[in-house]
Structure formats: structure tokens, C-alpha cells
Write a protein that holds these residues in place. Structure first.
Motif, PDB file in Angstrom:
ATOM      1  N   PHE A  55      82.153  -2.775  28.637  1.00 50.12           N
ATOM      2  CA  PHE A  55      80.760  -3.202  28.061  1.00 50.12           C
ATOM      3  C   PHE A  55      80.300  -4.472  28.847  1.00 50.12           C
ATOM      4  O   PHE A  55      80.814  -5.481  28.506  1.00 50.12           O
ATOM      5  N   PRO A  56      79.154  -4.214  29.314  1.00 46.36           N
ATOM      6  CA  PRO A  56      78.591  -5.522  30.292  1.00 46.36           C
ATOM      7  C   PRO A  56      78.020  -6.532  29.271  1.00 46.36           C
ATOM      8  O   PRO A  56      77.563  -6.298  28.289  1.00 46.36           O
ATOM      9  N   SER A  57      78.348  -7.859  29.709  1.00 47.14           N
ATOM     10  CA  SER A  57      77.734  -9.147  28.996  1.00 47.14           C
ATOM     11  C   SER A  57      76.916  -9.750  29.945  1.00 47.14           C
ATOM     12  O   SER A  57      76.962  -9.635  31.180  1.00 47.14           O
ATOM     13  N   ASP A  58      75.861 -10.518  29.572  1.00 45.32           N
ATOM     14  CA  ASP A  58      75.108 -11.297  30.510  1.00 45.32           C
ATOM     15  C   ASP A  58      75.745 -12.370  31.302  1.00 45.32           C
ATOM     16  O   ASP A  58      76.958 -12.846  30.907  1.00 45.32           O
ATOM     17  N   PRO A  59      75.376 -12.517  32.470  1.00 40.29           N
ATOM     18  CA  PRO A  59      76.161 -13.539  33.257  1.00 40.29           C
ATOM     19  C   PRO A  59      76.029 -15.159  32.646  1.00 40.29           C
ATOM     20  O   PRO A  59      75.063 -15.217  31.867  1.00 40.29           O
ATOM     21  N   HIS A  60      76.671 -15.843  33.177  1.00 37.92           N
ATOM     22  CA  HIS A  60      76.859 -17.398  32.548  1.00 37.92           C
ATOM     23  C   HIS A  60      76.032 -18.101  33.756  1.00 37.92           C
ATOM     24  O   HIS A  60      76.532 -18.108  34.898  1.00 37.92           O
ATOM     25  N   LEU A  61      75.178 -18.963  33.511  1.00 34.30           N
ATOM     26  CA  LEU A  61      74.331 -19.807  34.266  1.00 34.30           C
ATOM     27  C   LEU A  61      74.864 -21.348  33.993  1.00 34.30           C
ATOM     28  O   LEU A  61      75.021 -21.815  32.719  1.00 34.30           O
ATOM     29  N   GLN A  62      75.081 -22.240  34.985  1.00 33.40           N
ATOM     30  CA  GLN A  62      75.459 -23.506  34.751  1.00 33.40           C
ATOM     31  C   GLN A  62      74.753 -24.170  35.950  1.00 33.40           C
ATOM     32  O   GLN A  62      74.965 -24.117  37.136  1.00 33.40           O
ATOM     33  N   VAL A  91      76.356 -19.235  39.174  1.00 31.92           N
ATOM     34  CA  VAL A  91      76.233 -17.630  38.422  1.00 31.92           C
ATOM     35  C   VAL A  91      77.725 -17.301  38.170  1.00 31.92           C
ATOM     36  O   VAL A  91      78.276 -16.831  39.445  1.00 31.92           O
ATOM     37  N   PHE A  92      78.085 -17.102  37.223  1.00 31.29           N
ATOM     38  CA  PHE A  92      79.564 -16.288  36.723  1.00 31.29           C
ATOM     39  C   PHE A  92      79.120 -14.972  36.088  1.00 31.29           C
ATOM     40  O   PHE A  92      78.532 -15.009  35.148  1.00 31.29           O
ATOM     41  N   ASN A  93      80.025 -14.124  36.879  1.00 31.16           N
ATOM     42  CA  ASN A  93      79.908 -12.781  36.179  1.00 31.16           C
ATOM     43  C   ASN A  93      81.136 -12.560  35.328  1.00 31.16           C
ATOM     44  O   ASN A  93      82.290 -12.365  36.001  1.00 31.16           O
ATOM     45  N   PRO A  94      81.015 -12.210  33.926  1.00 35.18           N
ATOM     46  CA  PRO A  94      82.481 -12.237  33.491  1.00 35.18           C
ATOM     47  C   PRO A  94      82.785 -10.737  33.446  1.00 35.18           C
ATOM     48  O   PRO A  94      83.741 -10.576  32.364  1.00 35.18           O
ATOM     49  N   ASP A  95      81.842  -9.903  33.697  1.00 42.81           N
ATOM     50  CA  ASP A  95      82.600  -8.591  33.580  1.00 42.81           C
ATOM     51  C   ASP A  95      83.462  -7.935  34.596  1.00 42.81           C
ATOM     52  O   ASP A  95      83.713  -8.563  35.660  1.00 42.81           O
ATOM     53  N   LEU A  96      83.646  -6.770  34.471  1.00 38.09           N
ATOM     54  CA  LEU A  96      84.942  -6.026  35.218  1.00 38.09           C
ATOM     55  C   LEU A  96      84.139  -5.297  36.490  1.00 38.09           C
ATOM     56  O   LEU A  96      84.748  -4.481  37.063  1.00 38.09           O
ATOM     57  N   PHE A  97      82.833  -5.494  36.558  1.00 40.99           N
ATOM     58  CA  PHE A  97      81.971  -4.672  37.449  1.00 40.99           C
ATOM     59  C   PHE A  97      81.106  -5.766  38.256  1.00 40.99           C
ATOM     60  O   PHE A  97      80.915  -6.989  37.677  1.00 40.99           O
ATOM     61  N   SER A 120      64.065 -18.024  44.266  1.00 43.71           N
ATOM     62  CA  SER A 120      65.069 -17.857  45.430  1.00 43.71           C
ATOM     63  C   SER A 120      65.227 -16.261  45.656  1.00 43.71           C
ATOM     64  O   SER A 120      64.970 -15.416  44.825  1.00 43.71           O
ATOM     65  N   ASN A 121      66.169 -16.129  46.665  1.00 46.12           N
ATOM     66  CA  ASN A 121      66.723 -14.667  47.105  1.00 46.12           C
ATOM     67  C   ASN A 121      67.627 -14.398  46.167  1.00 46.12           C
ATOM     68  O   ASN A 121      68.320 -15.173  45.460  1.00 46.12           O
ATOM     69  N   GLY A 122      67.787 -13.140  46.062  1.00 46.98           N
ATOM     70  CA  GLY A 122      68.949 -12.313  45.354  1.00 46.98           C
ATOM     71  C   GLY A 122      70.072 -12.377  45.845  1.00 46.98           C
ATOM     72  O   GLY A 122      70.342 -12.985  46.699  1.00 46.98           O
ATOM     73  N   GLY A 123      71.362 -11.963  45.220  1.00 48.34           N
ATOM     74  CA  GLY A 123      72.576 -11.684  45.966  1.00 48.34           C
ATOM     75  C   GLY A 123      73.427 -10.724  44.902  1.00 48.34           C
ATOM     76  O   GLY A 123      73.136  -9.968  44.167  1.00 48.34           O
ATOM     77  N   ARG A 124      74.641 -10.911  45.533  1.00 48.46           N
ATOM     78  CA  ARG A 124      75.720 -10.253  44.516  1.00 48.46           C
ATOM     79  C   ARG A 124      76.765 -11.007  44.057  1.00 48.46           C
ATOM     80  O   ARG A 124      77.264 -11.936  44.774  1.00 48.46           O
ATOM     81  N   VAL A 133      73.739 -20.689  43.816  1.00 43.25           N
ATOM     82  CA  VAL A 133      72.309 -20.579  44.401  1.00 43.25           C
ATOM     83  C   VAL A 133      71.386 -21.676  44.325  1.00 43.25           C
ATOM     84  O   VAL A 133      71.593 -22.445  43.559  1.00 43.25           O
ATOM     85  N   ASN A 134      70.986 -21.998  45.353  1.00 37.39           N
ATOM     86  CA  ASN A 134      70.312 -23.385  46.004  1.00 37.39           C
ATOM     87  C   ASN A 134      68.807 -22.992  45.495  1.00 37.39           C
ATOM     88  O   ASN A 134      68.057 -21.751  45.760  1.00 37.39           O
TER      89      ASN A 134
END
Length: 206
Positions: A55-62, A91-97, A120-124, A133-134
């Protein structure tokens, strides 16, 4: 005269046999019920584990770094503010996807009033991975007549407070379903306009 019987001529009859009936107690068989219960519990645990992992969770921003490029208070022809801040956001992605984000939007405000906005521009971001991301926010000639007295006091004190909000929106592909997610982090940044330095910084996720 009747003759007396001779006891030696008679064979005594054997005693009647004694029969003992044994009844064996068969306890009720609970093994099928116990087996079904264990299978049900195992299936529930497996389902909970899959939901927890997938089940996806929101990413973590720092906010990793804030760099003050320049800040200047203009008194002519009217009271205005020039400001430039460069931010590095993790940007940290805690999910398995993997995570696909459209953009990173950063706003900067002074005492509740928005000064500027940059996108700013997007990404993956790969699964369980991080990306940086700058973003640079530039404010030129923003009129601060409504906050004139506050700005004069802050400049005299050598600490001008700014608020930054970083917002990211994207989606995670869970099998054949695209699930939208977002994350936000707010920061309080105090800037010294005299020596162009950052005096204080405090960030917290929302």
C-alpha cells in the motif's frame, strides 16, 4: 434300597465364564477445526503483510540545503524587497514501487504574504530510493508597503524571517492502477540582510 451316588464318578462342571465388556472412549476430533483456524489466521497475516508492504505512502521531503544568493531592501522609488534563495530538496520514496513526480513547487513568504513561487521539473524516484531536486526562488522589487514597519524592525535587528513551502505531487503505479500522492515540507528561515547569511532554519513536514 437306593444306592448312594459315588461322587468320584461325576465330573464337576466348569464355572460359568465371566464376560468383561470394555468400552473405549473416543474423544471428539478437533484437528479439522484447529487446522481451519490456523489456516485462517495465516491467511489474515499474509493479507495484512501484503497490504502493509504494497500500500503506497506519501514520499518524504527534506530540505537539505538553503543558500542565500542575495537579499536587498530598496527604498527608492518605493520600499521593495529583492531576494534570491536556492534550495536543495531531498525526495525519499518509502514504497516498493517507483515514484513519478510531475514537479516540485516552492513558495516563499514574508510574514504570511507570498513573495514568490518557482516550479522545478519532474523526475522519477526508484523504490526505496532518494532523489535530489534543486529550486531557486527569485523575488525582484516586491513592494512591502503593508509590512513597512515590520521590515524596518527586522532589518535593524539583523534577522528577516521568511517561510518556504515545498510541495511535490506525483503518482505511484501499483500494478495497473495509478495512485496519486503528494508531500509537503515547510521551513522557517531567518536571513541577515547585512552579511547575507542565514541565521536560523527550522523545517517540519506537513
Amino acid at each position: 434300597m437306593i444306592p448312594k451316588p459315588n461322587p468320584s464318578l461325576y465330573t464337576p462342571l466348569p464355572p460359568e465364564p465371566t464376560y468383561v465388556v470394555l468400552q473405549f472412549y473416543h474423544p471428539p476430533n478437533h484437528h479439522p477445526y484447529l487446522r481451519r483456524t490456523l489456516i485462517s489466521i495465516s491467511l489474515l497475516l499474509l493479507i495484512f503483510t501484503i497490504v502493509f508492504l504494497l500500500f503506497p505512502s506519501d514520499p518524504h521531503l527534506q530540505l537539505v540545503r538553503v543558500k542565500l544568493n542575495h537579499v536587498r531592501v530598496n527604498s527608492s522609488p518605493h520600499l521593495s524587497l529583492d531576494l534570491s534563495l536556492s534550495l536543495l530538496v531531498k525526495v525519499f520514496n518509502p514504497d516498493l514501487f517507483s515514484l513519478n513526480f510531475d514537479s516540485l513547487a516552492v513558495t516563499i513568504a514574508y510574514r504570511g504574504r507570498e513573495l514568490g513561487f518557482v516550479e522545478s521539473n519532474g523526475g522519477r524516484v526508484k523504490a526505496r530510493g532518494s532523489s535530489y531536486v534543486n529550486a531557486t526562488v527569485v523575488v525582484d522589487g516586491f513592494e512591502v508597503l503593508h509590512d513597512f514597519f515590520y521590515l524596518v524592525e527586522d532589518v535593524a535587528a539583523g534577522k528577516v524571517p521568511f517561510d518556504t513551502v515545498s510541495l511535490i505531487r506525483g503518482e505511484i503505479g501499483l500494478f495497473f492502477v495509478k495512485i496519486p500522492i503528494q508531500a509537503k515540507v515547510s521551513c522557517e528561515v531567518d536571513v541577515n540582510p547585512k552579511d547575507q547569511t542565514i541565521v536560523h532554519q527550522n523545517c517540519y513536514p506537513e
